[in-house]
Motif scaffolding. Structure first.
Motif, PDB file in Angstrom:
ATOM      1  N   ASP A 298       1.268  -1.301  -0.238  1.00  0.00           N
ATOM      2  CA  ASP A 298       0.047   0.128  -0.219  1.00  0.00           C
ATOM      3  C   ASP A 298       0.664   0.929   0.254  1.00  0.00           C
ATOM      4  OD1 ASP A 298      -1.984  -1.811   0.337  1.00  0.00           O
ATOM      5  OD2 ASP A 298      -2.587  -1.574   2.004  1.00  0.00           O
ATOM      6  N   VAL A 299       2.009   1.086   0.801  1.00  0.00           N
ATOM      7  CA  VAL A 299       3.126   2.253   0.574  1.00  0.00           C
ATOM      8  C   VAL A 299       3.325   2.320  -0.681  1.00  0.00           C
ATOM      9  CG1 VAL A 299       4.731   3.715   2.204  1.00  0.00           C
ATOM     10  CG2 VAL A 299       3.074   2.329   3.637  1.00  0.00           C
ATOM     11  N   GLU A 300       4.195   1.599  -1.419  1.00  0.00           N
ATOM     12  CA  GLU A 300       4.557   1.600  -2.127  1.00  0.00           C
ATOM     13  C   GLU A 300       3.499   2.746  -3.026  1.00  0.00           C
ATOM     14  OE1 GLU A 300       7.340  -1.290  -4.861  1.00  0.00           O
ATOM     15  OE2 GLU A 300       5.838  -1.571  -3.416  1.00  0.00           O
ATOM     16  N   ALA A 301       2.722   2.163  -2.884  1.00  0.00           N
ATOM     17  CA  ALA A 301       1.437   2.456  -4.420  1.00  0.00           C
ATOM     18  C   ALA A 301       1.437   3.983  -4.210  1.00  0.00           C
ATOM     19  CB  ALA A 301      -0.141   1.114  -4.087  1.00  0.00           C
ATOM     20  N   GLN A 302       0.854   4.745  -2.733  1.00  0.00           N
ATOM     21  CA  GLN A 302       0.542   5.354  -2.973  1.00  0.00           C
ATOM     22  C   GLN A 302       1.645   6.370  -2.798  1.00  0.00           C
ATOM     23  OE1 GLN A 302      -1.958   7.116  -1.792  1.00  0.00           O
ATOM     24  NE2 GLN A 302      -2.909   5.071  -1.447  1.00  0.00           N
TER      25      GLN A 302
ATOM     26  N   LEU B  45       4.435  10.629  -5.854  1.00  0.00           N
ATOM     27  CA  LEU B  45       5.069  11.099  -6.107  1.00  0.00           C
ATOM     28  C   LEU B  45       6.228  10.234  -7.827  1.00  0.00           C
ATOM     29  CD1 LEU B  45       7.142  10.940  -2.447  1.00  0.00           C
ATOM     30  CD2 LEU B  45       5.631  12.633  -3.898  1.00  0.00           C
ATOM     31  N   ASP B  46       6.041   9.657  -8.553  1.00  0.00           N
ATOM     32  CA  ASP B  46       6.674   8.788  -9.543  1.00  0.00           C
ATOM     33  C   ASP B  46       6.867  10.394 -10.435  1.00  0.00           C
ATOM     34  OD1 ASP B  46       6.451   7.979 -12.514  1.00  0.00           O
ATOM     35  OD2 ASP B  46       6.605   6.387 -10.465  1.00  0.00           O
TER      36      ASP B  46
ATOM     37  N   LEU C 295       1.571  14.580  -7.879  1.00  0.00           N
ATOM     38  CA  LEU C 295       2.131  16.004  -7.606  1.00  0.00           C
ATOM     39  C   LEU C 295       3.047  16.637  -8.877  1.00  0.00           C
ATOM     40  CD1 LEU C 295       3.337  17.680  -5.562  1.00  0.00           C
ATOM     41  CD2 LEU C 295       4.691  16.069  -4.862  1.00  0.00           C
ATOM     42  N   MET C 296       4.097  15.515  -9.418  1.00  0.00           N
ATOM     43  CA  MET C 296       4.034  15.995 -10.396  1.00  0.00           C
ATOM     44  C   MET C 296       3.898  16.243 -11.984  1.00  0.00           C
ATOM     45  SD  MET C 296       7.242  15.943  -9.286  1.00  0.00           S
ATOM     46  CE  MET C 296       8.125  16.539 -11.069  1.00  0.00           C
ATOM     47  N   GLN C 297       2.303  16.128 -12.096  1.00  0.00           N
ATOM     48  CA  GLN C 297       1.398  16.118 -12.502  1.00  0.00           C
ATOM     49  C   GLN C 297       0.432  17.679 -12.916  1.00  0.00           C
ATOM     50  OE1 GLN C 297      -2.400  13.310 -13.080  1.00  0.00           O
ATOM     51  NE2 GLN C 297       0.039  11.585 -14.141  1.00  0.00           N
ATOM     52  N   ARG C 298      -0.067  17.909 -10.896  1.00  0.00           N
ATOM     53  CA  ARG C 298      -0.146  18.953 -10.075  1.00  0.00           C
ATOM     54  C   ARG C 298       0.705  20.764 -10.584  1.00  0.00           C
ATOM     55  NH1 ARG C 298      -4.791  22.381 -10.696  1.00  0.00           N
ATOM     56  NH2 ARG C 298      -4.624  23.931  -8.613  1.00  0.00           N
TER      57      ARG C 298
ATOM     58  N   MET D  64      15.778  13.193  -2.743  1.00  0.00           N
ATOM     59  CA  MET D  64      16.283  13.719  -3.550  1.00  0.00           C
ATOM     60  C   MET D  64      14.893  14.691  -4.347  1.00  0.00           C
ATOM     61  SD  MET D  64      19.109  10.885  -5.317  1.00  0.00           S
ATOM     62  CE  MET D  64      19.307  12.139  -6.836  1.00  0.00           C
ATOM     63  N   THR D  65      13.544  14.296  -4.834  1.00  0.00           N
ATOM     64  CA  THR D  65      12.999  14.622  -5.589  1.00  0.00           C
ATOM     65  C   THR D  65      12.051  15.185  -4.563  1.00  0.00           C
ATOM     66  OG1 THR D  65      11.938  12.245  -6.089  1.00  0.00           O
ATOM     67  CG2 THR D  65      10.286  13.920  -6.297  1.00  0.00           C
TER      68      THR D  65
END
Length: 556
Positions: A96-100, A105-106, A112-115, A495-496
């Motif tokens: 679940d944490v990995e999917a979220q 943050l991908d 977030l990056m799309q926004r 880093m992100t």
């Protein structure tokens, strides 16, 4: 009252239970009779009482031992069930944490990056908002146009009802009338002219009295003296300057009493309100970014603290080999295996003490006789080649078919190139630490893979079982790769976050540049307005220079 029924059994007993316990025992066995015959009557009673007490205590102790063993079995089963459920829960939470995190943050398709991309790119939401409020057709342009257009129309030289043409007409009329009046007044031939009357009167006065003539001539000269503040010429100049100043004040936007002052205040209020909104939005974004950075730093600090604790070593007074043995024993307890701790015991026929833990399939297993040897090391500078060499020696000395080399995770950073989990033929390399629960999955997978390899090496194994074991190996390897990928993504999180801070700072710089551009446009508009007002002032000054008296300005 209970009735005693006679019995012919070799050993019979009857019990009556009330306030006291009454037990009647009849033993017809010859060996018992012969044994009691050797004692007298007093000794026989004492011997019977001791035999009763010893037997009763033995039964109580046996029953208590049976209850304890039953409770221990139940506790072990419950512990195994809880461990299995806990592992399932940890795996589910990890997924679940990995999917979220991936969805948020991908770098490619995260929300977030799309926004941020939709907000900051060319034609994005921020650009559209600025274009809507400041571009062509915006409210700011409409307000400025509606406020400035009437003034520009009134100042346009081609507008029929404008100030310029009105001033020109009035100037022309005044100049024409003034020139005609001056010509008539200065014409000595015209008897009605002022010059003619002046000359006639002057001649008469000169004829009548030379002194009076000189006095009148002095009065005329004083009236035309520009250096005398009370002369007519000085009053005319003062009235002309006052009229010019009134026109400049009326068209000066910096003066609160001028006609352009309300327009200037309106424009400045609009620009100040828009600037405050933009600064408030930027400040809100900065606060959110600061909170996000604080959360990331806290998480990274906790991870670093935990790593430091792992580097300091295992619990005091315990060896790494003992921890490995306890873990293997806990995993394989209850199965058809025998787990032996051989760290301090030399193998049969050899003096070398290689191989810390040996797992043997017992007679209950169809793979009886197969062995697995585990070598545990917590020292630094351990290479993959050296580990494989030690496993080869350990398998040969301990008679094992499969070897597992367990390296402490605390020594992992000083062993570059040592894998977290890898299989090399019949040998398996793995990193593990007793104080890191996340590494338990690696050692558990290594033990299961070693058991599968040992079972596969048995000549009675079927082809289908080999395929199943290979599938199990692939699944374990895939799962461990996913866990490793999740760790790498967690390291990239900081880093992100730093890249996001840089993007936001760049956005703030772009907004500041846009605000500076708006200020430049406003200064240009003010300069153009100042040029129009200056042109109008020159026209008014020309009227006052040529007119006899200052003319009032027309109503705006």
């Amino acid at each position: 009252m209970n009735q005693i029924v006679p019995s012919l059994l070799p050993l019979d007993a009857s019990v009556q239970l009330g306030e006291t316990l009454t037990v009647s025992l009849v033993d017809r066995r010859p060996e018992s009779v012969d044994f009691f015959t050797t004692f007298n009557l007093l000794q026989r009673g004492e011997l019977a009482k001791e035999a009763w007490q010893i037997g009763l205590r033995a039964l109580e102790s046996a029953q208590a031992s049976a209850n304890s063993a039953r409770l221990e079995d139940i506790g072990k089963a419950l512990l195994v069930d809880v461990q299995a459920r806990l592992r399932d829960h940890v795996d589910a939470q990890t997924r679940d944490v990995e999917a979220q995190l991936r969805g948020f943050l991908d770098p490619k398709d995260g929300r977030l990056m799309q926004r941020l991309d939709g907000l900051l790119k060319d034609g994005g939401e921020l650009a559209r908002l600025l274009q809507h409020h400041t571009g062509p057709g915006s409210k700011l342009q409409t307000t400025l146009t509606s406020a400035i257009n009437p003034l520009l129309r009134s100042l346009s030289p081609s507008e029929h009802e404008g100030i310029v043409l009105t001033l020109k007409r009035q100037v022309a009329e005044v100049l024409q009338s003034s020139q005609q009046a001056v010509q008539e007044a200065l014409d000595p031939v015209n008897p009605q002219g002022a010059a003619s009357r002046f000359l006639v009167g002057l001649s008469e006065q000169l004829k009548s009295a030379g002194a009076a003539q000189e006095r009148r001539l002095a009065e005329v000269t004083a009236a035309l003296d520009a250096n005398n503040d009370q002369s007519l010429l000085s009053r005319l100049l003062r009235e002309t300057r006052a009229a010019q100043e009134r026109v400049l004040v009326a068209l000066n936007p910096s003066d609160e009493k001028s006609l352009l002052a309300p327009l200037k205040r309106t424009i400045e209020d609009l620009l100040s309100g828009y600037q405050r909104q933009q600064m408030a939005a930027i400040e809100t974004q900065r606060e959110r970014q600061a909170a996000f950075e604080k959360t990331i730093l806290e998480k990274v600090t906790r991870l670093e603290t935990r790593k430091d604790a792992l580097r300091r070593g295992v619990k005091a007074g315990q060896d790494f080999e003992v921890h490995v043995y306890e873990f293997v024993h806990a995993v394989l307890s209850g199965g058809p295996y025998e787990v032996d701790f051989t760290a301090h015991t030399a193998a049969t026929g050899s003096r070398r003490k290689v191989g810390d833990v040996v797992v043997t399939f017992n007679a209950e297993s169809r793979f009886a006789g197969s062995r697995i040897v585990l070598e545990a090391k917590d020292r630094e500078q351990t290479t993959q080649k050296k580990a494989l060499e030690e496993l080869t020696v350990a398998r040969e000395i301990r008679g094992a078919q499969v070897g597992v080399f367990v390296l402490s995770s605390a020594a992992g950073p000083s062993c570059p190139g040592f894998p977290a989990f890898m299989r090399c033929g019949c040998d398996i390399l793995v990193q593990w630490h007793p104080e890191d629960p996340a590494s338990d999955a690696y050692l558990h997978a290594a033990i299961l893979l070693a058991l599968a390899l040992a079972a596969r090496l048995q000549r009675h194994a079927a082809v289908d079982e080999l395929k199943e074991l290979e599938t199990l190996e692939k699944l374990l390897t895939t799962h461990l790769q996913r866990v490793e990928t999740l760790r790498r993504k967690a390291k990239m999180l900081l880093m992100t976050a730093n890249e996001m801070v840089g993007e936001l700072n760049a956005s703030v710089g772009e907004v500041s540049e846009m605000a500076n551009g708006l200020k430049g446009l406003l200064r240009s508009a003010r300069a153009e307005e100042a040029g129009d007002v200056e042109f109008g002032g020159d026209g008014v000054g020309a009227v006052n220079q040529f007119g006899v008296e200052g003319m009032p300005l027309p109503a705006a």
